[in-house]
Design an enzyme around this catalytic site. Structure first.
Site, PDB file in Angstrom:
ATOM      1  N   GLU A   1     -33.494   2.630  -6.607  1.00  0.00           N
ATOM      2  CA  GLU A   1     -32.580   2.404  -5.495  1.00  0.00           C
ATOM      3  C   GLU A   1     -31.688   3.625  -5.253  1.00  0.00           C
ATOM      4  O   GLU A   1     -31.200   3.835  -4.148  1.00  0.00           O
ATOM      5  CB  GLU A   1     -31.719   1.163  -5.786  1.00  0.00           C
ATOM      6  CG  GLU A   1     -31.496   0.303  -4.571  1.00  0.00           C
ATOM      7  CD  GLU A   1     -30.899  -1.044  -4.898  1.00  0.00           C
ATOM      8  OE1 GLU A   1     -31.655  -2.026  -4.831  1.00  0.00           O
ATOM      9  OE2 GLU A   1     -29.708  -1.134  -5.240  1.00  0.00           O
TER      10      GLU A   1
ATOM     11  N   HIS B   1     -53.404  -1.872 -22.970  1.00  0.00           N
ATOM     12  CA  HIS B   1     -54.614  -2.661 -22.729  1.00  0.00           C
ATOM     13  C   HIS B   1     -54.680  -3.160 -21.297  1.00  0.00           C
ATOM     14  O   HIS B   1     -55.464  -4.050 -20.972  1.00  0.00           O
ATOM     15  CB  HIS B   1     -54.675  -3.812 -23.734  1.00  0.00           C
ATOM     16  CG  HIS B   1     -54.720  -3.297 -25.149  1.00  0.00           C
ATOM     17  ND1 HIS B   1     -55.885  -3.169 -25.859  1.00  0.00           N
ATOM     18  CD2 HIS B   1     -53.725  -2.801 -25.944  1.00  0.00           C
ATOM     19  CE1 HIS B   1     -55.598  -2.639 -27.059  1.00  0.00           C
ATOM     20  NE2 HIS B   1     -54.300  -2.408 -27.122  1.00  0.00           N
TER      21      HIS B   1
ATOM     22  N   LYS C   1     -33.918  -7.745   5.024  1.00  0.00           N
ATOM     23  CA  LYS C   1     -32.932  -8.791   5.315  1.00  0.00           C
ATOM     24  C   LYS C   1     -32.889  -9.052   6.824  1.00  0.00           C
ATOM     25  O   LYS C   1     -32.880 -10.199   7.252  1.00  0.00           O
ATOM     26  CB  LYS C   1     -31.542  -8.367   4.832  1.00  0.00           C
ATOM     27  CG  LYS C   1     -31.419  -8.283   3.329  1.00  0.00           C
ATOM     28  CD  LYS C   1     -29.983  -7.991   2.942  1.00  0.00           C
ATOM     29  CE  LYS C   1     -29.860  -7.654   1.480  1.00  0.00           C
ATOM     30  NZ  LYS C   1     -28.561  -7.100   1.116  1.00  0.00           N
TER      31      LYS C   1
HETATM   32  O1  PA5 Z   1     -27.372  -1.960  -6.723  1.00  0.00           O
HETATM   33  C1  PA5 Z   1     -27.101  -2.587  -5.705  1.00  0.00           C
HETATM   34  O2  PA5 Z   1     -26.145  -2.292  -4.989  1.00  0.00           O
HETATM   35  C2  PA5 Z   1     -27.932  -3.791  -5.303  1.00  0.00           C
HETATM   36  O3  PA5 Z   1     -29.054  -3.949  -6.096  1.00  0.00           O
HETATM   37  C3  PA5 Z   1     -27.100  -5.052  -5.385  1.00  0.00           C
HETATM   38  O4  PA5 Z   1     -26.623  -5.195  -6.684  1.00  0.00           O
HETATM   39  C4  PA5 Z   1     -27.909  -6.274  -4.972  1.00  0.00           C
HETATM   40  O5  PA5 Z   1     -28.449  -6.100  -3.699  1.00  0.00           O
HETATM   41  C5  PA5 Z   1     -27.033  -7.513  -4.984  1.00  0.00           C
HETATM   42  O6  PA5 Z   1     -25.944  -7.351  -4.125  1.00  0.00           O
HETATM   43  P1  PA5 Z   1     -24.639  -8.229  -4.245  1.00  0.00           P
HETATM   44  O7  PA5 Z   1     -24.024  -7.968  -5.565  1.00  0.00           O
HETATM   45  O8  PA5 Z   1     -23.785  -7.787  -3.116  1.00  0.00           O
HETATM   46  O9  PA5 Z   1     -25.067  -9.661  -4.117  1.00  0.00           O
END
Ligand code: PA5
Length: 433
Positions: free
Chosen positions: A286, A307, A421
């Site tokens: 990310e 494996h 989303k």
């Molecule tokens: O690292 C990040 O920002 C994301 O992976 C969020 O943690 C994830 O989308 C969850 O978001 P939130 O904590 O707003 O529910």
């Protein structure tokens, strides 16, 4: 104790030193005013600079959950649950949730809100049955669909089980200090609430209440975890890539990426590290996968996946490099004993231990991969304990920030996550989409 070794990476000190000036400049940027809310650098000094009063409240809440609950359900997705799960699974028994409660001595930790499967949630409710439960719902935005739906369903379940007043005492909310639907709900219902600091993004938040409440509930010493992160903060303060292993790791992975190694595999030889790898995948995926760039972070549990994925790693397209996370001493070992019949032909191992075999499998695999043109980086810890896991968390976070800067992307945003989303909301006919 964390050791870094890049002997088999095909990268040498001279190549790394070409990044000296860049690293020094960006080190200064990382350390310049990390408290600025818009910079998402709060994790840099967090091991030193955390809210002590809240830390004590976390311990107190964990103690209460440990005394009145058989199960803690951690509701969150992405950065809001992976860190907690990584630490808990690394530091507890391999079969933690399956142990009889007297042996476990802590509540079962179950995760929800990280998928939209009705099977999962129905099975979870079936599993908890008559057990005493508490909920920790974690969402920085307070609006993420998966945890929001799971929370609505589980809140209803807990309210009908205990009644409104008792249910309130079993719900713990970790969210933004003022924004979001979850914060609104927590305030109106007076749930005990913990704060995710503004300047710490989800995937960098494991050492805040996001991770610490579930981790402490599992009986893990969060003081020691923070101590490990503090040691790492101190160790990786050096601005020079020559003396700073986490910057070295960042530079090496980018040198490999530029030479066509587009995929990094984090390999472990301890099943307990499976979720640590999942956390690492999110952190790097990310943070770096944007603007058409980024190393694809993959993970393997070895020797299991030799494996299944072993053939590809050894012999498939040569776009891989491997980082091995090695635990030098397991928490326990098993002697291999003699069998009179020796039908299985294993008597040649008599006098050896299972860990010895595991280590030889690791060494043999690394040799095979290196000779198959899969460069290798080694990160070793002496044991799986709180200090080392805290240290590794900080190591990977800081390396990730530097690595993203080398790649020339913003490591702290995640614009791509919004795409699914928008489509989902449109298809669900959410007002405004
Ligand atoms: O690292 C990040 O920002 C994301 O992976 C969020 O943690 C994830 O989308 C969850 O978001 P939130 O904590 O707003 O529910």
């Amino acid at each position: 104790m964390v050791k870094f070794d890049f002997e088999n990476s095909s990268i040498n000190e001279r190549m790394i030193s070409e990044y000296e000036e860049f690293v020094q400049k960006n080190h200064a940027l990382l350390h310049e005013n990390p408290d600025d809310e818009n910079k998402f650098l709060g994790w840099i000094n967090l091991p030193e600079k955390y809210d002590r009063e809240e830390f004590e409240r976390i311990k107190k809440a964990a103690k209460k959950i440990r005394s009145d609950s058989d199960v803690l359900i951690v509701i969150g997705i992405g950065g809001s649950y992976l860190g907690a799960r990584a630490v808990i699974e690394s530091l507890t028994d391999c079969f933690y949730n399956m142990l009889p409660s007297k042996k476990r001595n802590s509540p079962m930790i179950i995760y929800a809100g990280n998928n939209l499967s009705p099977n999962y949630l129905n099975d979870l409710m079936n599993l908890i049955g008559e057990k005493d439960i508490s909920l920790n719902v974690i969402s920085k935005s307070g609006t993420t669909t998966e945890p929001a739906i799971a929370f609505r369903i589980l809140r209803e379940a807990i309210e009908s089980k205990y009644g409104l007043e008792e249910a309130k005492k079993r719900i713990y909310v970790t969210t933004d200090k003022e924004k979001g639907a979850l914060k609104g709900l927590a305030t109106s219902e007076q749930y005990e609430t913990f704060v995710i600091p503004d300047n710490i993004g989800g995937r960098f938040s494991v050492l805040t209440a996001v991770g610490l409440l579930p981790i402490a509930t599992a009986g893990i010493d969060i003081d020691k975890l923070m101590q490990g992160a503090r040691d790492a903060r101190e160790k990786y303060l050096d601005p020079s890539v020559k003396f700073n292993d986490c910057y070295k790791y960042a530079v090496i992975r980018n040198l490999l990426y530029n030479s066509g190694k587009k995929i990094e595999i984090l390999a472990n030889y301890e099943p307990q590290l499976h979720y640590f790898t999942e956390w690492w995948k999110q952190l790097y995926g990310e943070s770096e996968g944007k603007d058409g760039k980024g190393i694809f972070p993959a993970g393997v549990d070895l020797t299991t996946d030799l494996h299944s994925m072993g053939q590809y790693i050894q012999d498939g397209e040569r776009h891989l490099f491997e980082t091995v996370l090695c635990v030098e001493t397991p928490k326990s070992d098993i002697d291999i004993t003699e069998d009179d019949e020796n039908v299985d032909g294993l008597n040649y191992l008599v006098g050896k231990t299972l860990d010895y075999v595991n280590k030889k499998a690791m060494e043999g695999t690394i040799q095979a991969h290196v000779s198959g043109n899969v460069p290798n980086i080694m990160i070793k810890i002496d044991t799986l304990d709180e200090e080392n896991i805290g240290h590794l968390i900080y190591f990977f976070e800081k390396a990730c920030a530097m690595s993203g800067m080398i790649l020339d992307v913003n490591p702290f945003n995640q614009p791509g996550v919004e795409e699914y989303k928008k489509n989902m909301f449109k298809l669900l006919e959410k007002p405004g989409y």
